[in-house]
Design an enzyme around this catalytic site. Structure first.
Site: not given
Length: 346
Positions: A173, A225
């Site tokens: 990763s 948001k």
């Protein structure tokens, strides 16, 4: 009465010692707080050539006879003279240097703070003929943190230096995001590499709160948001947007690997899977199967190899911490021993 009197005197002595030490430490702390703080650490550089040579000499002293040691000493002296003469006749032909850095990554890539200082130090002295080797171990973590770590390695390439990454156990990763920057990736046969994917998971306590009649309110300005939350009820729209953001992050990850390692077939390796060294080699995620020890042992024959590391400076208070602790224990033990001897060993 004599027993309680002597015991009371013992307690007074012990308390006096502890208080004296505490007051001394408090004074040091106060003085330290008035002293401007310097850098967090200092760069240390060690010759790995000398380290390996020292290991060889230690073994030779045990394994070789006196005559063999004398003959070896003559050969080494002759070799040293020849090398010195060669350097004088070819002053412009300097022996290449290799700088070795270590990166042991956690989920937050905390080691990036040390890495950036070490790279800055190397770049201050490095020449184009030099090489940087990074022994990298990381299973990945936060995207922005490993993005910064990868950017630090990119500084080495931007400076025109050759970069080699060695993976002995894992570069997955975010760890592979860093590794793919290198000109060459070396890996141990059973090191784990890849995991070119993105994952996010979080618990949701909404039903538990609702069951106990607990309301959790979130107030935002901006449609997205807040997409998903641990305590509120997650909407399908919010989950869809969050998944969209993960997909975009994955696209950026794939583009980054493809840009730095175009030999890789992204359709085959960007599935989130990880592979052991041999399988990673077949997929061109690495260039060669070799441990970092083997690589450094080989390269020392033709280059000067240096281990570069940032060593944290301990403050005076930190240095005194362990000493004070041992001092208090030792002083109290001494007083206790004296009291026991005077009370029971008459």
């Amino acid at each position: 009465m004599d027993f309680f009197l002597e015991y009371g005197l013992f307690l007074l002595q012990a308390i006096t010692i502890v208080v004296a030490i505490v007051l001394t430490v408090a004074g040091v702390v106060a003085a330290s707080s008035r002293t401007p703080k310097g850098e967090d650490g200092q760069i240390e550089i060690k010759s790995l050539n000398e380290k390996y040579e020292g290991l060889k000499e230690d073994l030779d002293l045990v394994l070789l006879s006196d005559d063999e040691l004398k003959q070896q000493a003559k050969e080494l002296k002759k070799k040293a003279k020849e090398e010195k003469k060669a350097r004088k006749s070819n002053e412009d032909d300097d022996k290449p240097r290799v700088f070795v850095l270590d990166f042991d990554g956690d989920i937050k890539a905390s080691a990036v703070d040390t890495l950036r200082e070490e790279i800055s130090a190397v770049l201050l002295v490095a020449k184009e003929s030099d090489e940087v080797v990074v022994r990298l171990e990381s299973g990945g973590g936060m995207v922005h943190a490993y993005g910064l770590a990868a950017s630090q390695l990119a500084r080495i390439k931007s400076a025109g230096l050759k970069l080699t990454v060695c993976v002995d156990m894992v570069a997955a990763s975010g760890g592979y995001m860093m590794a793919c920057i290198a000109d060459r990736i070396l890996a141990a046969p059973f090191a784990v590499l890849g995991s070119i994917g993105v994952v996010a998971q979080l618990p949701n306590f909404h039903r538990l709160l609702k069951k106990n009649d607990v309301d959790y309110e979130t107030f935002t300005a901006g449609e997205f948001k807040r997409t998903v939350t641990m305590f509120g009820e997650n909407t399908e729209q919010g989950k869809s947007k969050f998944t969209e953001e993960l997909e975009d992050t994955h696209v950026l990850f794939k583009e980054f690997v493809a840009q730095n390692r175009p030999i890789v077939d992204m359709d085959k390796v960007a599935t989130g899977e990880a592979w052991f060294g041999l399988r990673a080699l077949e997929r061109h995620l690495v260039d060669e199967l070799m441990t970092s020890d083997e690589f450094l042992m080989n390269i020392r024959k033709t280059a000067d190899v240096f281990k570069v590391g940032l060593v944290e400076r301990k403050t005076l208070v930190e240095k005194l911490g362990v000493g004070v602790q041992l001092g208090v224990v030792g002083a109290v033990e001494k007083v206790a021993t004296q009291w026991i001897n005077s009370r029971f060993m008459r």
